[in-house]
Motif scaffolding. Structure first.
Motif, mmCIF file in Angstrom:
data_model
loop_
_atom_site.group_PDB
_atom_site.id
_atom_site.type_symbol
_atom_site.label_atom_id
_atom_site.label_comp_id
_atom_site.label_asym_id
_atom_site.label_seq_id
_atom_site.Cartn_x
_atom_site.Cartn_y
_atom_site.Cartn_z
ATOM 1 N N LEU A 31 12.781 -18.253 -6.869
ATOM 2 C CA LEU A 31 11.634 -17.340 -6.892
ATOM 3 C C LEU A 31 10.527 -17.782 -7.835
ATOM 4 N N ASP A 32 10.766 -18.852 -8.599
ATOM 5 C CA ASP A 32 9.816 -19.323 -9.596
ATOM 6 C C ASP A 32 9.460 -18.193 -10.558
ATOM 7 N N GLU A 33 10.477 -17.492 -11.005
ATOM 8 C CA GLU A 33 10.335 -16.385 -11.954
ATOM 9 C C GLU A 33 11.187 -16.672 -13.180
ATOM 10 N N HIS A 34 10.921 -15.993 -14.266
ATOM 11 C CA HIS A 34 11.719 -16.129 -15.473
ATOM 12 C C HIS A 34 13.083 -15.464 -15.244
ATOM 13 N N PRO A 35 14.167 -16.077 -15.714
ATOM 14 C CA PRO A 35 15.502 -15.500 -15.524
ATOM 15 C C PRO A 35 15.649 -14.064 -16.031
ATOM 16 N N VAL A 36 14.981 -13.720 -17.119
ATOM 17 C CA VAL A 36 15.076 -12.354 -17.639
ATOM 18 C C VAL A 36 14.453 -11.357 -16.658
ATOM 19 N N THR A 37 13.357 -11.739 -16.037
ATOM 20 C CA THR A 37 12.717 -10.892 -15.035
ATOM 21 C C THR A 37 13.643 -10.677 -13.851
ATOM 22 N N VAL A 38 14.244 -11.752 -13.375
ATOM 23 C CA VAL A 38 15.164 -11.672 -12.234
ATOM 24 C C VAL A 38 16.381 -10.832 -12.607
ATOM 25 N N GLU A 39 16.903 -11.025 -13.804
ATOM 26 C CA GLU A 39 18.067 -10.253 -14.242
ATOM 27 C C GLU A 39 17.763 -8.757 -14.272
ATOM 28 N N ARG A 40 16.572 -8.400 -14.724
ATOM 29 C CA ARG A 40 16.164 -6.985 -14.768
ATOM 30 C C ARG A 40 16.118 -6.387 -13.368
ATOM 31 N N HIS A 41 15.551 -7.147 -12.431
ATOM 32 C CA HIS A 41 15.487 -6.659 -11.051
ATOM 33 C C HIS A 41 16.879 -6.583 -10.427
ATOM 34 N N CYS A 42 17.718 -7.561 -10.717
ATOM 35 C CA CYS A 42 19.088 -7.536 -10.177
ATOM 36 C C CYS A 42 19.858 -6.344 -10.720
ATOM 37 N N TYR A 43 19.655 -6.015 -11.981
ATOM 38 C CA TYR A 43 20.316 -4.854 -12.559
ATOM 39 C C TYR A 43 19.918 -3.588 -11.792
ATOM 40 N N THR A 44 18.622 -3.446 -11.521
ATOM 41 C CA THR A 44 18.138 -2.274 -10.780
ATOM 42 C C THR A 44 18.704 -2.250 -9.363
ATOM 43 N N LEU A 45 18.689 -3.401 -8.695
ATOM 44 C CA LEU A 45 19.243 -3.478 -7.340
ATOM 45 C C LEU A 45 20.731 -3.141 -7.325
ATOM 46 N N GLN A 46 21.438 -3.572 -8.361
ATOM 47 C CA GLN A 46 22.864 -3.269 -8.449
ATOM 48 C C GLN A 46 23.069 -1.774 -8.676
ATOM 49 N N GLN A 47 22.277 -1.165 -9.526
ATOM 50 C CA GLN A 47 22.374 0.271 -9.774
ATOM 51 C C GLN A 47 22.067 1.078 -8.512
ATOM 52 N N ASP A 48 21.175 0.548 -7.669
ATOM 53 C CA ASP A 48 20.816 1.216 -6.418
ATOM 54 C C ASP A 48 21.818 0.941 -5.304
ATOM 55 N N GLU A 50 22.364 -1.929 -3.737
ATOM 56 C CA GLU A 50 21.903 -2.878 -2.736
ATOM 57 C C GLU A 50 22.525 -4.265 -2.894
ATOM 58 N N ILE A 51 22.895 -4.619 -4.125
ATOM 59 C CA ILE A 51 23.588 -5.875 -4.365
ATOM 60 C C ILE A 51 24.786 -5.586 -5.252
ATOM 61 N N ARG A 52 25.707 -6.563 -5.311
ATOM 62 C CA ARG A 52 26.848 -6.410 -6.209
ATOM 63 C C ARG A 52 27.081 -7.722 -6.924
ATOM 64 N N GLN A 53 27.684 -7.610 -8.093
ATOM 65 C CA GLN A 53 27.969 -8.800 -8.886
ATOM 66 C C GLN A 53 29.398 -9.242 -8.603
ATOM 67 N N CYS A 54 29.554 -10.525 -8.319
ATOM 68 C CA CYS A 54 30.852 -11.113 -8.004
ATOM 69 C C CYS A 54 31.427 -11.780 -9.245
ATOM 70 N N THR A 55 32.618 -12.300 -9.080
ATOM 71 C CA THR A 55 33.250 -13.079 -10.136
ATOM 72 C C THR A 55 32.338 -14.232 -10.538
ATOM 73 N N GLY A 56 32.226 -14.477 -11.815
ATOM 74 C CA GLY A 56 31.388 -15.564 -12.311
ATOM 75 C C GLY A 56 29.937 -15.179 -12.500
ATOM 76 N N GLY A 57 29.594 -13.924 -12.266
ATOM 77 C CA GLY A 57 28.236 -13.455 -12.497
ATOM 78 C C GLY A 57 27.270 -13.657 -11.342
ATOM 79 N N ALA A 58 27.741 -14.194 -10.235
ATOM 80 C CA ALA A 58 26.869 -14.375 -9.071
ATOM 81 C C ALA A 58 26.658 -13.032 -8.373
ATOM 82 N N TYR A 59 25.534 -12.930 -7.670
ATOM 83 C CA TYR A 59 25.200 -11.708 -6.942
ATOM 84 C C TYR A 59 25.255 -11.965 -5.445
ATOM 85 N N THR A 60 25.569 -10.916 -4.713
ATOM 86 C CA THR A 60 25.579 -10.954 -3.259
ATOM 87 C C THR A 60 25.087 -9.605 -2.743
#
Length: 73
Positions: A31-48, A50-60
């Motif tokens: 996405l050519d974004e800063h990792p902290v920005t992406v992590e913040r959005h992933c946290y929100t998506l996970q709370q909603d 829409e995504i889940r965190q797998c073993t090893g910290g990867a998202y799906t």
């Protein structure tokens, strides 16, 4: 990239739809974004549920979630 949560959310879902699972560094590079920005959005998506965190910290995508962020019927 985009400056709103909606645009970032859709882009993250699109990247995950194309190549999942993906880690924060993978998503940030795609996405050519800063990792902290992406992590913040992933946290929100996970709370909603829409995504889940797998073993090893990867998202799906959560089961039943389409790339436009809506639940599949």
């Amino acid at each position: 990239m985009g400056d709103t949560d909606t645009i970032d959310r859709e882009l993250i879902l699109d990247v995950l739809d194309e190549s999942q699972p993906a880690t924060i560094p993978d998503l940030a590079a795609s996405l050519d974004e800063h990792p902290v920005t992406v992590e913040r959005h992933c946290y929100t998506l996970q709370q909603d549920g829409e995504i889940r965190q797998c073993t090893g910290g990867a998202y799906t995508l959560s089961e039943g979630v389409r790339t436009d962020g809506t639940a599949a019927d």
